[in-house]
Design a protein around this motif. Structure first.
Motif, PDB file in Angstrom:
ATOM      1  N   TYR A   1       0.808  -1.216   0.000  1.00  0.00           N
ATOM      2  CA  TYR A   1       0.000   0.000   0.000  1.00  0.00           C
ATOM      3  C   TYR A   1       0.847   1.276   0.000  1.00  0.00           C
ATOM      4  O   TYR A   1       0.308   2.375  -0.098  1.00  0.00           O
ATOM      5  N   ILE A   2       2.161   1.133   0.141  1.00  0.00           N
ATOM      6  CA  ILE A   2       3.029   2.316   0.104  1.00  0.00           C
ATOM      7  C   ILE A   2       3.402   2.616  -1.342  1.00  0.00           C
ATOM      8  O   ILE A   2       3.968   1.766  -2.030  1.00  0.00           O
ATOM      9  N   PRO A   3       3.097   3.815  -1.851  1.00  0.00           N
ATOM     10  CA  PRO A   3       3.421   4.135  -3.248  1.00  0.00           C
ATOM     11  C   PRO A   3       4.913   4.342  -3.441  1.00  0.00           C
ATOM     12  O   PRO A   3       5.698   4.368  -2.489  1.00  0.00           O
ATOM     13  N   ASN A   4       5.290   4.499  -4.678  1.00  0.00           N
ATOM     14  CA  ASN A   4       6.695   4.674  -5.039  1.00  0.00           C
ATOM     15  C   ASN A   4       7.218   6.019  -4.547  1.00  0.00           C
ATOM     16  O   ASN A   4       6.456   6.965  -4.353  1.00  0.00           O
ATOM     17  N   MET A   5       8.516   6.092  -4.379  1.00  0.00           N
ATOM     18  CA  MET A   5       9.171   7.360  -4.065  1.00  0.00           C
ATOM     19  C   MET A   5       9.249   8.202  -5.335  1.00  0.00           C
ATOM     20  O   MET A   5       9.722   7.721  -6.361  1.00  0.00           O
ATOM     21  N   PRO A   6       8.785   9.442  -5.311  1.00  0.00           N
ATOM     22  CA  PRO A   6       8.947  10.293  -6.484  1.00  0.00           C
ATOM     23  C   PRO A   6      10.427  10.498  -6.792  1.00  0.00           C
ATOM     24  O   PRO A   6      11.275  10.510  -5.890  1.00  0.00           O
ATOM     25  N   SER A   7      10.732  10.665  -8.052  1.00  0.00           N
ATOM     26  CA  SER A   7      12.099  10.954  -8.453  1.00  0.00           C
ATOM     27  C   SER A   7      12.551  12.283  -7.864  1.00  0.00           C
ATOM     28  O   SER A   7      11.739  13.162  -7.552  1.00  0.00           O
ATOM     29  N   ASP A   8      13.863  12.445  -7.730  1.00  0.00           N
ATOM     30  CA  ASP A   8      14.408  13.707  -7.219  1.00  0.00           C
ATOM     31  C   ASP A   8      14.043  14.887  -8.108  1.00  0.00           C
ATOM     32  O   ASP A   8      14.004  16.032  -7.652  1.00  0.00           O
TER      33      ASP A   8
ATOM     34  N   GLY B   1      -0.667  15.375 -37.070  1.00  0.00           N
ATOM     35  CA  GLY B   1      -0.838  16.812 -37.163  1.00  0.00           C
ATOM     36  C   GLY B   1      -1.705  17.405 -36.075  1.00  0.00           C
ATOM     37  O   GLY B   1      -2.422  18.391 -36.305  1.00  0.00           O
ATOM     38  N   LEU B   2      -1.645  16.866 -34.863  1.00  0.00           N
ATOM     39  CA  LEU B   2      -2.514  17.308 -33.774  1.00  0.00           C
ATOM     40  C   LEU B   2      -1.738  18.142 -32.757  1.00  0.00           C
ATOM     41  O   LEU B   2      -0.636  17.770 -32.332  1.00  0.00           O
ATOM     42  N   HIS B   3      -2.318  19.251 -32.362  1.00  0.00           N
ATOM     43  CA  HIS B   3      -1.734  20.147 -31.370  1.00  0.00           C
ATOM     44  C   HIS B   3      -1.772  19.488 -29.992  1.00  0.00           C
ATOM     45  O   HIS B   3      -2.825  19.025 -29.552  1.00  0.00           O
ATOM     46  N   TYR B   4      -0.615  19.430 -29.318  1.00  0.00           N
ATOM     47  CA  TYR B   4      -0.567  18.801 -28.012  1.00  0.00           C
ATOM     48  C   TYR B   4       0.413  19.529 -27.106  1.00  0.00           C
ATOM     49  O   TYR B   4       1.213  20.372 -27.545  1.00  0.00           O
ATOM     50  N   ARG B   5       0.346  19.179 -25.830  1.00  0.00           N
ATOM     51  CA  ARG B   5       1.329  19.671 -24.871  1.00  0.00           C
ATOM     52  C   ARG B   5       1.764  18.524 -23.979  1.00  0.00           C
ATOM     53  O   ARG B   5       1.031  17.536 -23.800  1.00  0.00           O
ATOM     54  N   VAL B   6       2.952  18.649 -23.412  1.00  0.00           N
ATOM     55  CA  VAL B   6       3.493  17.667 -22.476  1.00  0.00           C
ATOM     56  C   VAL B   6       3.622  18.344 -21.124  1.00  0.00           C
ATOM     57  O   VAL B   6       4.231  19.409 -21.007  1.00  0.00           O
ATOM     58  N   ILE B   7       3.020  17.743 -20.103  1.00  0.00           N
ATOM     59  CA  ILE B   7       3.148  18.256 -18.748  1.00  0.00           C
ATOM     60  C   ILE B   7       3.848  17.211 -17.889  1.00  0.00           C
ATOM     61  O   ILE B   7       3.783  16.011 -18.172  1.00  0.00           O
ATOM     62  N   GLU B   8       4.539  17.678 -16.867  1.00  0.00           N
ATOM     63  CA  GLU B   8       5.150  16.752 -15.916  1.00  0.00           C
ATOM     64  C   GLU B   8       4.303  16.731 -14.656  1.00  0.00           C
ATOM     65  O   GLU B   8       3.968  17.777 -14.107  1.00  0.00           O
ATOM     66  N   LEU B   9       3.944  15.552 -14.199  1.00  0.00           N
ATOM     67  CA  LEU B   9       3.088  15.442 -13.026  1.00  0.00           C
ATOM     68  C   LEU B   9       3.882  15.715 -11.754  1.00  0.00           C
ATOM     69  O   LEU B   9       4.990  15.199 -11.565  1.00  0.00           O
ATOM     70  N   CYS B  10       3.293  16.530 -10.892  1.00  0.00           N
ATOM     71  CA  CYS B  10       3.936  16.849  -9.616  1.00  0.00           C
ATOM     72  C   CYS B  10       3.678  15.725  -8.612  1.00  0.00           C
ATOM     73  O   CYS B  10       2.931  14.784  -8.878  1.00  0.00           O
ATOM     74  N   THR B  11       4.278  15.847  -7.450  1.00  0.00           N
ATOM     75  CA  THR B  11       4.210  14.779  -6.448  1.00  0.00           C
ATOM     76  C   THR B  11       2.781  14.472  -6.008  1.00  0.00           C
ATOM     77  O   THR B  11       2.461  13.320  -5.693  1.00  0.00           O
ATOM     78  N   ALA B  12       1.910  15.485  -6.002  1.00  0.00           N
ATOM     79  CA  ALA B  12       0.538  15.262  -5.539  1.00  0.00           C
ATOM     80  C   ALA B  12      -0.339  14.617  -6.593  1.00  0.00           C
ATOM     81  O   ALA B  12      -1.437  14.151  -6.286  1.00  0.00           O
ATOM     82  N   ASP B  13       0.140  14.551  -7.847  1.00  0.00           N
ATOM     83  CA  ASP B  13      -0.703  14.058  -8.943  1.00  0.00           C
ATOM     84  C   ASP B  13      -0.139  12.820  -9.616  1.00  0.00           C
ATOM     85  O   ASP B  13      -0.804  12.185 -10.431  1.00  0.00           O
ATOM     86  N   ILE B  14       1.090  12.462  -9.285  1.00  0.00           N
ATOM     87  CA  ILE B  14       1.747  11.339  -9.954  1.00  0.00           C
ATOM     88  C   ILE B  14       1.087  10.018  -9.562  1.00  0.00           C
ATOM     89  O   ILE B  14       0.544   9.881  -8.462  1.00  0.00           O
ATOM     90  N   GLY B  15       1.114   9.044 -10.470  1.00  0.00           N
ATOM     91  CA  GLY B  15       0.485   7.759 -10.234  1.00  0.00           C
ATOM     92  C   GLY B  15       1.144   6.976  -9.104  1.00  0.00           C
ATOM     93  O   GLY B  15       2.311   7.197  -8.748  1.00  0.00           O
ATOM     94  N   PHE B  16       0.400   6.032  -8.557  1.00  0.00           N
ATOM     95  CA  PHE B  16       0.807   5.252  -7.388  1.00  0.00           C
ATOM     96  C   PHE B  16       2.177   4.602  -7.556  1.00  0.00           C
ATOM     97  O   PHE B  16       3.020   4.665  -6.652  1.00  0.00           O
ATOM     98  N   SER B  17       2.417   3.969  -8.704  1.00  0.00           N
ATOM     99  CA  SER B  17       3.647   3.197  -8.893  1.00  0.00           C
ATOM    100  C   SER B  17       4.771   3.990  -9.542  1.00  0.00           C
ATOM    101  O   SER B  17       5.913   3.526  -9.583  1.00  0.00           O
ATOM    102  N   ALA B  18       4.471   5.178 -10.059  1.00  0.00           N
ATOM    103  CA  ALA B  18       5.440   5.934 -10.841  1.00  0.00           C
ATOM    104  C   ALA B  18       6.372   6.756  -9.959  1.00  0.00           C
ATOM    105  O   ALA B  18       5.987   7.263  -8.911  1.00  0.00           O
TER     106      ALA B  18
END
Length: 422
Positions: A102-109, A312-329
Motif C-alpha cells: 500500500y506504500i506508493p513509489n518514491m517520487p524521483s528527485d 498533425g494534432l496540437h498537443y502539450r506535455v506536462i510533468e506530473l507533480c508529487t501530488a498528482d503522480i500515479g501510485f507506482s510511478a
C-alpha cells in the motif's frame, strides 16, 4: 514496492515523500512490523541454538545413567515456544507485506513538488490551436450525424460508458491501432506482442493495480481473473519471477482493449467518448537498466509524441507533480491533446518511469556486468490511447458542413479515404 531496508534506513525521507504525494499511509506501522519481525527471528535463532546445545546433552546423560526426562521436557517446551514464534512470524510477515503493497513509489528527485494537478508544469507544446472559422461541433454530435458510433445502443448492450463504434467509425478505430503499431514496430524498434486480455491477481499486484485499486477494476470472481485496465499489466508481467538473459532495453508494444470501472469518477465527463469503461489503446513497455531508465523514459515519451505529430494534432506535455503522480510511478509525463469543441486539453498518454518499484513486486531481474542479479527498471506509456485521440481528430479536422478530413498519415489505413462524410 519499496525495499523495507530502504524504508528502515531512510524513514524520514520516505515520510516526507509520502507527505508530498498526499499519500495516506502509515510508515511507522510498517516499521513497527519490521522491527517485530526481526525481533522474532532473533528470538527463534537464540532458542534453536539453546535447544540444539541442550539436546546434545541428553545422549551424554543417558550414557552416564542420569535421568534425561527433565531436559527432554525443557527441549519440548522450547520447541513449543519456537512453534508459537513461527506462527506469529507468519502473521507479522503477511501484515508487513500487505503494508508494503500500500506504500506508493518514491517520487524521483526531479519530480516537481506540488499540492494538486494545478502545479503540473508544462514542459513543451507542439503545433498550434486550429482556427476553424466557425463554431465547432462536439464529437458526439459529429459522430451521431456521420454514423461513426451509436452510444445509445452501446449502453443498451452493456451500460453507460461502453461505446459501440459503427461503419467508418469502427474502421477508424482499427486504422489508428494499425497505424500506431506499425509506427512503433517499424520506426521505433519495439517488438509487438498480443497479450491476454485477462490476468490473475498476482499479475495485477505486480504492476500495482492490486490491492490499492481493486474497486476501480472489473473482475470475474469465480475464475479469479480481472479484465485488464491497460496492456501495461500483462506485458510488464511477461517476465515476472525471471532473471532476464537478454540485452536491455527490451521494448514491447501491444494493442489491447482496456476495462476500467473508475469507481471514484462517477459523473465526470460522462458525455460522448470523454470517459468510458472500455476503450482501445496501444501501449509501449520498456525494461531497462537503472543507469539508462531516465534516458529511455525520454525516448519513450518522444515515441508517443511522434504519433500525434504524424497526425498533425496540437498537443502539450506536462510533468506530473508529487501530488498528482500515479501510485507506482517515480516520474511521469502526461501528453494532452487540444479539443476545440470541448475547449480543453484531453490526456491521451501517461509516460512513466517506475524505476525498480514494479520489478520488486513482480521479481523481474537482470544480471549486471559482474553477473549479479539486479532489479530492472520498468517504463510504460500509452502510444496512444483511444478514443480521446478520435475525439481530437474529429473536432480538429471537422469542416463547417459536418464532414471530417482525415490526417494524411491515416488515409492509407482507411483504404485511401480522405474524408468522413454523410
Amino acid at each position: 514496492m519499496l525495499d523495507i531496508r530502504f524504508i528502515r534506513e531512510n524513514a524520514d525521507a520516505v515520510k516526507a515523500a509520502m507527505k508530498n504525494r498526499k499519500a495516506d499511509v502509515d510508515v511507522d506501522a510498517v516499521l513497527t512490523l519490521d522491527a517485530r519481525r526481526r525481533e522474532i527471528v532473533g528470538e527463534v535463532e537464540t532458542l534453536k541454538a539453546e535447544r540444539n546445545k541442550i539436546s546434545k546433552s541428553i545422549g551424554l546423560m543417558i550414557k552416564e545413567g542420569k535421568d534425561p526426562e527433565a531436559v527432554k521436557t525443557q527441549v519440548r517446551e522450547m520447541g513449543d515456544k519456537i512453534s508459537a514464534f513461527d506462527e506469529e512470524l507468519r502473521d507479522v510477515e503477511a501484515k508487513l507485506k500487505e503494508g508494503l503493497l500500500y506504500i506508493p513509489n518514491m517520487p524521483s528527485d526531479t519530480t516537481p513538488i506540488g499540492e494538486s494537478e494545478d502545479d503540473n508544469p508544462v514542459i513543451r507544446t507542439w503545433g498550434e490551436k486550429v482556427e476553424l472559422g466557425f463554431e465547432p461541433k462536439a464529437h458526439w454530435d459529429l459522430g451521431a450525424e456521420l454514423g461513426l458510433f451509436d452510444l445509445e445502443r452501446g449502453a443498451k448492450l452493456s451500460g453507460s460508458g461502453f461505446p459501440l463504434f459503427t461503419g467508418k467509425g469502427a474502421k477508424l478505430e482499427r486504422a489508428l491501432i494499425q497505424f500506431m503499431l506499425d509506427l512503433h514496430t517499424e520506426e521505433h524498434g519495439y517488438t509487438e506482442v498480443a497479450p491476454p486480455f485477462m490476468c490473475n491477481a498476482e499479475t495485477m499486484t505486480g504492476t500495482g493495480q492490486l490491492p490499492k485499486f481493486a474497486e476501480d477494476m472489473y473482475s470475474v470472481p469465480l475464475d479469479g481473473l480481472y479484465p485488464i485496465p491497460t496492456a501495461e499489466v500483462p506485458v510488464t508481467n511477461m517476465y515476472a519471477q525471471e532473471i532476464l538473459d537478454r540485452e536491455l532495453p527490451i521494448c514491447h508494444t501491444a494493442y489491447t482493449p482496456c476495462f476500467r470501472r473508475e469507481a471514484g469518477s462517477a459523473g465526470k465527463d460522462t458525455r460522448g467518448l470523454l470517459r468510458v469503461h472500455q476503450f482501445d489503446k496501444v501501449e509501449m513497455v520498456k525494461f531497462t537498466t537503472p543507469e539508462t531508465s531516465e534516458e529511455e523514459h525520454e525516448k519513450l515519451t518522444a515515441d508517443a509524441e511522434r504519433v500525434l505529430q504524424k497526425l498533425g494534432l496540437h498537443y502539450r506535455v506536462i510533468e506530473l507533480c508529487t501530488a498528482d503522480i500515479g501510485f507506482s510511478a517515480a516520474k511521469c509525463y502526461d501528453i494532452e491533446l487540444w479539443a476545440p469543441a470541448q475547449d480543453k486539453w484531453l490526456e491521451v498518454s501517461s509516460c512513466s518511469n517506475f524505476k525498480d518499484y514494479q520489478a520488486r513486486r513482480a521479481n523481474i531481474r537482470f544480471r549486471d556486468e559482474n553477473g549479479k542479479p539486479q532489479f530492472v527498471h520498468t517504463l510504460n506509456g500509452s502510444g496512444v490511447a483511444l478514443p480521446r485521440l478520435v475525439i481530437a481528430i474529429m473536432e480538429n479536422y471537422q469542416n463547417e458542413d459536418g464532414s471530417i478530413d482525415l490526417p494524411e498519415a491515416i488515409q492509407p489505413y482507411m483504404g485511401g479515404l480522405k474524408k468522413l462524410e454523410k
